[in-house]
Scaffold this motif. Sequence first.
Motif, PDB file in Angstrom:
ATOM      1  N   LEU A  40       0.824  -1.208   0.000  1.00 59.53           N
ATOM      2  CA  LEU A  40       0.000   0.000   0.000  1.00 59.53           C
ATOM      3  C   LEU A  40       0.861   1.262   0.000  1.00 59.53           C
ATOM      4  O   LEU A  40       0.543   2.240  -0.688  1.00 59.53           O
ATOM      5  N   LEU A  41       1.927   1.251   0.761  1.00 58.98           N
ATOM      6  CA  LEU A  41       2.836   2.389   0.800  1.00 58.98           C
ATOM      7  C   LEU A  41       3.400   2.678  -0.587  1.00 58.98           C
ATOM      8  O   LEU A  41       3.416   3.830  -1.037  1.00 58.98           O
ATOM      9  N   ARG A  42       3.825   1.640  -1.283  1.00 60.59           N
ATOM     10  CA  ARG A  42       4.428   1.811  -2.616  1.00 60.59           C
ATOM     11  C   ARG A  42       3.401   2.274  -3.644  1.00 60.59           C
ATOM     12  O   ARG A  42       3.714   3.084  -4.501  1.00 60.59           O
ATOM     13  N   VAL A  43       2.178   1.748  -3.559  1.00 60.88           N
ATOM     14  CA  VAL A  43       1.169   2.025  -4.581  1.00 60.88           C
ATOM     15  C   VAL A  43       0.352   3.281  -4.277  1.00 60.88           C
ATOM     16  O   VAL A  43       0.103   4.095  -5.166  1.00 60.88           O
ATOM     17  N   ALA A  44      -0.069   3.438  -3.011  1.00 61.77           N
ATOM     18  CA  ALA A  44      -1.021   4.497  -2.686  1.00 61.77           C
ATOM     19  C   ALA A  44      -0.487   5.541  -1.706  1.00 61.77           C
ATOM     20  O   ALA A  44      -1.182   6.499  -1.403  1.00 61.77           O
ATOM     21  N   LYS A  65      -0.298   7.623   3.765  1.00 58.01           N
ATOM     22  CA  LYS A  65      -1.606   7.805   4.395  1.00 58.01           C
ATOM     23  C   LYS A  65      -2.480   6.561   4.221  1.00 58.01           C
ATOM     24  O   LYS A  65      -3.108   6.092   5.169  1.00 58.01           O
ATOM     25  N   ALA A  66      -2.507   6.004   3.035  1.00 57.71           N
ATOM     26  CA  ALA A  66      -3.296   4.793   2.771  1.00 57.71           C
ATOM     27  C   ALA A  66      -2.742   3.607   3.547  1.00 57.71           C
ATOM     28  O   ALA A  66      -3.502   2.804   4.095  1.00 57.71           O
ATOM     29  N   SER A  67      -1.432   3.497   3.611  1.00 59.18           N
ATOM     30  CA  SER A  67      -0.806   2.397   4.340  1.00 59.18           C
ATOM     31  C   SER A  67      -1.149   2.452   5.822  1.00 59.18           C
ATOM     32  O   SER A  67      -1.469   1.431   6.442  1.00 59.18           O
ATOM     33  N   LEU A  68      -1.118   3.641   6.404  1.00 60.04           N
ATOM     34  CA  LEU A  68      -1.426   3.791   7.822  1.00 60.04           C
ATOM     35  C   LEU A  68      -2.901   3.506   8.129  1.00 60.04           C
ATOM     36  O   LEU A  68      -3.242   3.042   9.219  1.00 60.04           O
TER      37      LEU A  68
END
Length: 71
Positions: A49-53, A56-59
Amino acid sequence: MAKFLEFVFQFPPVHGVFDTGFGIVYVFGELHENEIEDILAHETLHYALLRVAGKKASLKLDRIYTHIVSD
């Protein structure tokens, strides 16, 4: 941002997981194999998620899980 994901297993048995933000996830302690699999899958999803979005999305991943469990 990290270009790869690394898992480091630390002992003695003090439970916990810590992602340094640099693609290194520390898994502390003696966990049941199902717990370790869940941790690896969860932290890998955070990384994807961090790499793609983005951060904020990862958290938000942790808040989604907490919301599902509490319902």
